[in-house]
Structures are given as C-alpha cells and as structure tokens.
Write an enzyme that holds these catalytic residues in place. Structure first.
Site, short mmCIF file in Angstrom:
data_model
loop_
_atom_site.label_atom_id
_atom_site.label_comp_id
_atom_site.label_asym_id
_atom_site.label_seq_id
_atom_site.Cartn_x
_atom_site.Cartn_y
_atom_site.Cartn_z
N ASP A 93 -67.57 32.56 -30.48
CA ASP A 93 -68.40 31.44 -30.97
C ASP A 93 -69.86 31.86 -31.13
O ASP A 93 -70.65 31.15 -31.73
CB ASP A 93 -68.37 30.27 -29.96
CG ASP A 93 -67.34 29.21 -30.32
OD1 ASP A 93 -66.89 29.18 -31.49
OD2 ASP A 93 -67.00 28.40 -29.43
N LYS A 137 -57.64 25.25 -34.35
CA LYS A 137 -57.90 26.67 -34.10
C LYS A 137 -56.60 27.42 -33.80
O LYS A 137 -56.40 28.55 -34.26
CB LYS A 137 -58.91 26.83 -32.94
CG LYS A 137 -60.30 26.39 -33.35
CD LYS A 137 -61.27 26.22 -32.18
CE LYS A 137 -62.52 25.51 -32.69
NZ LYS A 137 -63.58 25.36 -31.68
N GLN A 162 -64.18 25.34 -25.42
CA GLN A 162 -64.41 24.21 -26.32
C GLN A 162 -65.39 23.23 -25.69
O GLN A 162 -65.15 22.72 -24.59
CB GLN A 162 -63.07 23.52 -26.63
CG GLN A 162 -63.18 22.38 -27.62
CD GLN A 162 -63.54 22.86 -29.03
OE1 GLN A 162 -63.02 23.86 -29.52
NE2 GLN A 162 -64.45 22.15 -29.68
#
Ligand code: NDP
Length: 241
Positions: free
Chosen positions: A81, A14, A58
């Site tokens: 997300d 990322k 994460q």
C-alpha cells in the site's frame, strides 16, 4: 478488522483481483476485540514469512487500535500500500519501490491517454497522506506546476478554474461543479461517496463537469479500478524484489 462493511467489500475485491492475476492471497479476518499486541504480532509474523511477498492492513482499524503503530510495523519491503513512513519519505525524493495505489493509478491514467504534465497547471483538491499529498508530489516530479487545496483554502473555485489538470480527492459527493472547471481541463475524480439515494458518486458533479472537461474519469469505473490494479502491480514488484 472488525465489521466495517466498506472494508469487507474492498477486501473481497482485492482477493478477487489476486485470483484473476494469479497471486495467492491470504485473508486474516480478525474480530473487533483483537488487541494492538495481537495485531502487531500477526504483522511481524507475516513480515518474517518468506512465502509472503506483500501485505496490507485494511484501514480503518477499530478505534481502540493505533493505526500509525500498526503501519509502522509493516516491513517497508512488503508494504504494497506504500503507507509506511519509509516509503512515503521516498516519494519526496523521487526514489521509490512502491507508490501509493491511488495516486499511482491516476498517473497511469494520465500516461495512458498521453496527457502531458510538464508545465501544466495542476490543482489537487485534498491533502490526505494517502491521496492528495503523494498525488501532488508525483505531479511535481513530472514537472507540473502544482497547487494543493484543502478545507481552509480561500476561493477554491478561482483556483480550480486555473487547472489544466484537476485531481479531486475530498470525500464530498458532487462538490466540484462544472462552473469550477476550466474549458478543456483534464478532470480526475478520486472521490467515492454515497448520495442520498445510496448511489455511488464522485467528488465531481459529472453531468456539468463533462461539458467543460476534455477528459474526465467516471465514478464508478475510473480511479477506483486503477487503485486496485496498482495494488497488484506493487505486489508483483515486491515479489520480484
Ligand atoms: P480524507 O478525508 O483523508 O481527506 C480529505 C481531504 O479533503 C482533506 O485534506 C480535506 O481538507 C479536504 N477537504 C474536505 N472538504 C473540503 C472542501 N470543502 N474544500 C476543499 N478541501 C476539502 O480523504 P481521502 O483522501 O482518504 O479520500 C478522499 C476521497 O477519495 C473519499 O471520497 C474517498 O472515499 C476516496 N478514495 C477513493 C479511492 C479510490 O480508489 N478511488 C482511494 C482512496 C480514497 P483538510 O485537510 O483541511 O481537512
């Protein structure tokens, strides 16, 4: 957080992607011992920081932390997300700012190859909150006739063989074989699994499936790269907002 090796690989990817498209990224690598309060305080600090457009935590988190409480703390406007309940709920009514990266990436793939969804038999195998459920809603919004399968589904092969568009997200290496696929189906393989030799494989057995499919995504190099691209797109959208 912690030492999860897969998470480290994903985060590094990322950061690389951000660099490539010109998004400044900041990594907060917290030790396993971090408390719930400390993690939530960091999320709140980033929520309030005007120089931050988007943030993600994460997953998975170490066992002593409450994932849901942490996700609920992320500002929905910065939730790139799209895991916050407010963003998940918006998917149901088709009015959203961000879509979860993997299902949105699958939709972009279908569109890029001009695959018509309206009226098609769409079968989604897997019902997780991050892939299977939102994927099903997105296909429904585009007028697919959607069937959702899961571990309690009876006679899975009979259902998958009906699919014009088959999306598989179950986390079981090469589980879906060619004989479970209709001739000419479009097969999207979300799975990422390590087989006994340590090789990355999807949830679909590619060699037998590609003989039946009209289109099929490889693993690696299929849905995974789309997921990464959509994260960048969501971040830019958050910044524009
Ligand atoms: P989860 O483990 O959260 O969900 C798996 C789903 O598959 C569950 O709904 C489960 O059913 C169902 N399932 C499991 N076994 C079977 C079976 N034998 N028959 C039918 N259904 C079954 O996984 P995720 O959705 O998070 O991920 C799925 C896969 O996709 C994984 O390999 C993951 O690594 C990969 N992935 C890839 C991404 C990418 O960018 N390419 C992003 C996210 C995930 P039940 O609900 O009944 O337990």
């Amino acid at each position: 957080m912690g030492e999860d090796p897969a998470s480290k690989v994903y985060v590094a990817g990322k950061i690389r992607d951000c660099g490539e498209v010109g998004i400044e990224s900041r990594e907060f690598a917290l030790p396993e011992s971090t408390t719930q309060e400390e993690l939530i305080a960091l999320v709140q600090k980033l929520n309030a920081d005007d120089t931050v457009s988007g943030l993600l935590v994460q997953l998975p988190l170490p066992k002593h932390l409450d994932e849901k409480a942490v996700i609920d703390t992320i500002s929905p406007d910065k939730d790139v997300d799209a895991f916050h309940p407010a963003n998940v709920g918006k998917i149901m009514i088709g009015d959203y700012d961000f879509l979860p990266c993997t299902p949105a990436g699958v939709m972009e793939l279908l569109d890029e190859y001009n695959i018509d969804i309206a009226g098609k038999e769409c079968v989604v195998v897997g019902r997780s909150n991050i892939v299977g459920k939102p994927q099903s809603m997105l296909l429904l919004q585009r007028h697919g006739t959607v069937t959702i399968c899961h571990s309690k589904t009876k006679d899975l092969a009979e259902i998958t063989r009906r699919a014009d568009i088959l999306v598989v997200a179950i986390g079981r290496g090469e589980f879906i074989k060619g004989d479970m696929i209709k001739e000419g189906a479009v097969v999207i393989d979300v799975g990422m699994n390590r087989n006994a030799e340590g090789k990355l494989v999807g949830d679909v057995e590619f060699a037998s499936a590609e003989k039946k499919a009209s289109y099929i995504t490889p693993v690696p190099g299929g849905v995974g790269v789309m997921t990464r691209a959509i994260l960048m797109k969501n971040t830019i959208r958050a910044a524009q907002k």
